[in-house]
Design a protein around this motif. Structure first.
Motif, mmCIF file in Angstrom:
data_model
loop_
_atom_site.group_PDB
_atom_site.id
_atom_site.type_symbol
_atom_site.label_atom_id
_atom_site.label_comp_id
_atom_site.label_asym_id
_atom_site.label_seq_id
_atom_site.Cartn_x
_atom_site.Cartn_y
_atom_site.Cartn_z
ATOM 1 N N SER A 1 59.819 46.047 59.401
ATOM 2 C CA SER A 1 61.272 46.269 59.481
ATOM 3 C C SER A 1 61.598 47.597 60.166
ATOM 4 O O SER A 1 62.688 47.769 60.688
ATOM 5 C CB SER A 1 61.933 46.162 58.100
ATOM 6 O OG SER A 1 61.401 47.145 57.269
ATOM 7 N N ALA A 2 60.623 48.521 60.223
ATOM 8 C CA ALA A 2 60.842 49.787 60.943
ATOM 9 C C ALA A 2 60.538 49.637 62.434
ATOM 10 O O ALA A 2 60.666 50.595 63.197
ATOM 11 C CB ALA A 2 59.971 50.881 60.340
ATOM 12 N N GLY A 3 60.112 48.436 62.840
ATOM 13 C CA GLY A 3 59.825 48.232 64.265
ATOM 14 C C GLY A 3 58.514 48.846 64.704
ATOM 15 O O GLY A 3 58.327 49.159 65.877
ATOM 16 N N HIS B 1 50.546 57.930 52.428
ATOM 17 C CA HIS B 1 49.140 57.861 52.819
ATOM 18 C C HIS B 1 48.750 56.424 53.152
ATOM 19 O O HIS B 1 48.164 56.142 54.193
ATOM 20 C CB HIS B 1 48.273 58.412 51.685
ATOM 21 C CG HIS B 1 46.813 58.268 51.933
ATOM 22 N ND1 HIS B 1 46.141 59.043 52.849
ATOM 23 C CD2 HIS B 1 45.902 57.418 51.417
ATOM 24 C CE1 HIS B 1 44.872 58.680 52.878
ATOM 25 N NE2 HIS B 1 44.693 57.701 52.026
ATOM 26 N N ASN B 2 49.136 55.502 52.264
ATOM 27 C CA ASN B 2 48.758 54.109 52.485
ATOM 28 C C ASN B 2 49.446 53.509 53.709
ATOM 29 O O ASN B 2 48.851 52.723 54.434
ATOM 30 C CB ASN B 2 49.073 53.279 51.233
ATOM 31 C CG ASN B 2 48.098 53.595 50.103
ATOM 32 O OD1 ASN B 2 47.043 54.179 50.345
ATOM 33 N ND2 ASN B 2 48.455 53.226 48.889
ATOM 34 N N LEU B 3 50.700 53.916 53.941
ATOM 35 C CA LEU B 3 51.406 53.439 55.138
ATOM 36 C C LEU B 3 50.637 53.840 56.391
ATOM 37 O O LEU B 3 50.462 53.052 57.314
ATOM 38 C CB LEU B 3 52.812 54.059 55.213
ATOM 39 C CG LEU B 3 53.985 53.279 54.625
ATOM 40 C CD1 LEU B 3 55.251 54.116 54.740
ATOM 41 C CD2 LEU B 3 54.180 51.934 55.327
ATOM 42 N N SER B 4 50.150 55.081 56.410
ATOM 43 C CA SER B 4 49.456 55.546 57.609
ATOM 44 C C SER B 4 48.094 54.865 57.738
ATOM 45 O O SER B 4 47.648 54.568 58.839
ATOM 46 C CB SER B 4 49.337 57.074 57.630
ATOM 47 O OG SER B 4 48.293 57.497 56.816
ATOM 48 N N VAL B 5 47.444 54.580 56.590
ATOM 49 C CA VAL B 5 46.159 53.875 56.635
ATOM 50 C C VAL B 5 46.347 52.489 57.245
ATOM 51 O O VAL B 5 45.594 52.060 58.120
ATOM 52 C CB VAL B 5 45.554 53.768 55.208
ATOM 53 C CG1 VAL B 5 44.422 52.745 55.163
ATOM 54 C CG2 VAL B 5 45.061 55.135 54.741
ATOM 55 N N VAL B 6 47.403 51.779 56.810
ATOM 56 C CA VAL B 6 47.664 50.428 57.320
ATOM 57 C C VAL B 6 48.095 50.488 58.792
ATOM 58 O O VAL B 6 47.615 49.720 59.626
ATOM 59 C CB VAL B 6 48.726 49.721 56.450
ATOM 60 C CG1 VAL B 6 49.178 48.417 57.096
ATOM 61 C CG2 VAL B 6 48.175 49.468 55.057
ATOM 62 N N LYS C 1 45.963 43.058 48.141
ATOM 63 C CA LYS C 1 46.777 42.243 49.050
ATOM 64 C C LYS C 1 48.277 42.450 48.835
ATOM 65 O O LYS C 1 49.015 42.588 49.802
ATOM 66 C CB LYS C 1 46.413 40.763 48.910
ATOM 67 C CG LYS C 1 45.119 40.425 49.648
ATOM 68 C CD LYS C 1 44.939 38.916 49.746
ATOM 69 C CE LYS C 1 43.484 38.560 49.971
ATOM 70 N NZ LYS C 1 43.256 37.107 49.974
ATOM 71 N N PRO C 2 48.771 42.473 47.568
ATOM 72 C CA PRO C 2 50.219 42.705 47.388
ATOM 73 C C PRO C 2 50.652 44.053 47.975
ATOM 74 O O PRO C 2 51.713 44.152 48.598
ATOM 75 C CB PRO C 2 50.393 42.686 45.868
ATOM 76 C CG PRO C 2 49.208 41.956 45.336
ATOM 77 C CD PRO C 2 48.094 42.190 46.292
ATOM 78 N N GLU D 1 55.472 44.780 55.431
ATOM 79 C CA GLU D 1 56.899 44.462 55.570
ATOM 80 C C GLU D 1 57.682 45.699 55.982
ATOM 81 O O GLU D 1 58.561 45.640 56.832
ATOM 82 C CB GLU D 1 57.478 43.911 54.245
ATOM 83 C CG GLU D 1 56.969 42.539 53.848
ATOM 84 C CD GLU D 1 56.856 41.574 55.020
ATOM 85 O OE1 GLU D 1 57.835 41.452 55.802
ATOM 86 O OE2 GLU D 1 55.780 40.959 55.193
ATOM 87 N N GLU D 2 57.326 46.809 55.367
ATOM 88 C CA GLU D 2 58.033 48.058 55.670
ATOM 89 C C GLU D 2 57.820 48.462 57.136
ATOM 90 O O GLU D 2 58.753 48.875 57.823
ATOM 91 C CB GLU D 2 57.507 49.160 54.737
ATOM 92 C CG GLU D 2 58.557 50.171 54.371
ATOM 93 C CD GLU D 2 58.060 51.147 53.298
ATOM 94 O OE1 GLU D 2 58.485 52.313 53.342
ATOM 95 O OE2 GLU D 2 57.238 50.735 52.448
#
Lengths: 391, 391
Positions: free
Chosen positions: B50-52, B9-14, B38-39, B46-47
């Motif tokens: 690195s996934a482009g 969920h957070n990955l998609s939010v960012v 922030k962390p 970063e994730e």
């Protein structure tokens, strides 16, 4: 931060799942329906139980497995109070999380432009009486139903023709009374509250809700949530144009649906006396010799407004309430004929036209439900606040 | 389980915050706008890097503080392909996450009921050419825009009058071609895809979108999301009734908006030749002696349909596109007059009528954006799948 957010979110997911379940629900079923793990669900349930929001029933044996412990919203622990303001009376209802009536009172008075403060004081007295009847329940909040259009901030009544109210700051008037000092108070349009009663019967469904009364109001429900719109007025079917340049509406516009099918329009069209009550309208209409014509007019006018709305919203269920409920069976063929002629969705699916099995006072019950709402939306905040008050 | 859900969920939010930002965005701003720590944001960024999916630019000094590192969607790493199927040609466009065009090709052929398989093969060839032009980008998926109504499952075209298509299983035909074997393929109505291009310009806004073309189509956008409805047909303004029992529409119904303001209706009403192109319609109308009448008819008919829709949805912004875009300024006074006469919202706010600054091919661009969509919705799933394919 994140984990607090998550816990709050999960608490509300579990609380809502318990509250909307049609029968007592086990922790295992809760875990499946919420997609949370069983240990997480158990922890959250314990928290809701100790806060007095959920209660356990006696374990039920289920064959060889472990007995199932049914969970339900707690009875009698919290109190949500609804008010309904009408031209000649104010009703007040207190319910608990389980949706049970804890107390109800009515006060008769003339509500009009000159009695706004008196109305607020009467509301406050009624709230006081209901609270006195349920001394062990903690008050969550109060919500008032008003037959009119609200300002977008939800604090003022812009116009309530039946009360002869224009720009009445009801929220402020209520908050000023000593009995409501510090109590969360909401004010909403009565039809938007009535539909909450219908949503409780059809959880998660999408439908159009039309309520025939002195005017014609409505609401749009998408996946169990009332569509608000920019000003909180979405679903105003009454002023949809069904006949460009047609009959004069009480709002001053021409051709509105309301000019054809509101209580006032129908009463005049059928030549009925001015003292006919809305509840008697259908019966009085059926005595008139032009009854078939009246029914056809209602069905066709409503059908056209609904066909347009269905094309825009692509919904397939219509729920008729108010005086339209009892005559739903008679007007449905006319609605259906018009809808099938104009609505795209009718090409692939039959449009379902149903009557609302109205409670006696759907707006009053909806108001009480709305008053309870904040607990379902954020039980975590409620738990924190009551802990603070207790400590 | 829960933490995986949360991370996804957070990955998609960012990801979405980076993709919809109007300019390069720092980690600190991302943390504020997403309400994550922030962390957490740094780890997720970063994730994505690195996934482009996200790229860093050179740090920018900001006075005394630490330099800010601007983030943007990655260029050239992934490929979303849009197809637009018209009566006489098929266009194909490949874009990356940054919304840059990587390649574009068009093939001219007659698309009709007899050339469905040939059309699918041409689509597949075009996709192959676009992929060959962007060999370093990983294909996300393909989305085709069709000028017609889709089946609710999104796999078949129920009716596309301009292509003479009825119940064409385009999704299946495309999936059958060797070039699209295993590639995620979507098929959507062209107007529902065009509106994605408008949403990209007005992120998070609510508005009604009306597109004038051979027919009249539309979409409803609530807080940046297109309303689907039960069958995926919400926003079909074209068959809203503006004159009960009025002009005969090409759909066989009477009084539809489309019977008054579609290309076909206008061309006939203005007595223009049958070979006038839509792009030239406005210019040709302006040569006609009855131009004022035509403009008035368009504005008033559209105004009535919009007033009804505004009452139901309580929106306050209308965006006109297609041939309506260039004449928006001229028809706006007539629309406004009708809307102000009938829409409740116009009592408190001015209804904003705007023209869409259409790209050359909004449906084609919208299709390419829709093809990219799954990455924005669930970058975590994409990262997992590409890792699996690589390992």
């Amino acid at each position: 931060m994140q984990s607090t957010h998550l816990r709050e979110h999960n608490l509300s997911v579990v609380m809502r799942a318990v509250a909307t379940a049609t029968e007592p629900i086990s922790r295992a079923t809760l875990a499946r329906s919420t997609q949370l793990t069983k240990p997480t669900v158990s922890k959250l349930v314990e928290e809701l139980i100790s806060a007095g929001l959920v209660e356990e029933h006696a374990p039920v044996s289920q064959g060889s497995g472990r007995p199932m412990v049914p969970l339900q919203p707690a009875k009698g622990t919290v109190l949500g109070i609804g008010l309904e303001i009408a031209a000649e009376h104010i009703s007040c209802l207190g319910i608990d999380l389980a949706g049970r009536q804890l107390s109800s009172h009515t006060e008769y008075l003339r509500v009009d432009a000159d009695t706004v403060e008196e109305t607020a004081r009467a509301c406050a007295r009624l709230v006081e009486q209901v609270r006195a009847d349920a001394p062990r329940a903690t008050l969550v909040g109060v919500c008032a139903a008003v037959p009119g259009r609200m300002s977008p901030d939800g604090q003022s009544v812009l116009a309530a023709p039946n009360l002869d109210w224009t720009e009445v700051p009801l929220g402020r008037e209520l908050a000023r009374t000593p009995q409501l000092d510090g109590v969360p108070v909401q004010v909403h349009n009565d039809i938007r509250l009535s539909v909450l009663t219908e949503i409780a019967r059809r959880p998660e469904q999408s439908f159009m809700y039309v309520r025939g009364s002195t005017g014609v109001g409505g609401a749009i429900v998408l996946d169990g949530t009332v569509l608000d719109g920019v000003h909180g007025w979405a679903g105003e079917f009454g002023h949809t144009v069904v006949e460009p340049g047609g009959a004069l509406c009480r709002c001053g516009r021409r051709g509105c649906l309301e000019a054809y099918i509101s209580y006032h329009a129908l009463r005049e069209r059928a030549g009925l006396r001015t003292d006919v009550l809305i509840d008697e309208l259908v019966e009085e209409l059926s005595r008139s010799t032009d009854r078939a014509e009246v029914i056809g007019t209602i069905g066709r006018s409503l059908g056209l407004a609904l066909a347009n709305a269905l094309n825009i919203l692509d919904l397939s269920t219509v729920v008729l309430s108010g005086y339209l409920g009892p005559i739903a069976g008679e007007i449905a063929p006319f609605i259906r004929e018009t809808v099938e002629r104009h609505a795209l969705a009718a090409e692939v699916d039959e449009v379902v036209i149903e009557r609302s099995d109205d409670l006696e006072a759907p707006a009053l019950w909806g108001a009480a439900r709305a008053a309870i709402g904040p607990i379902l939306d954020s039980p975590g905040a409620w738990i924190a606040r009551t802990a603070e008050m207790a400590g």
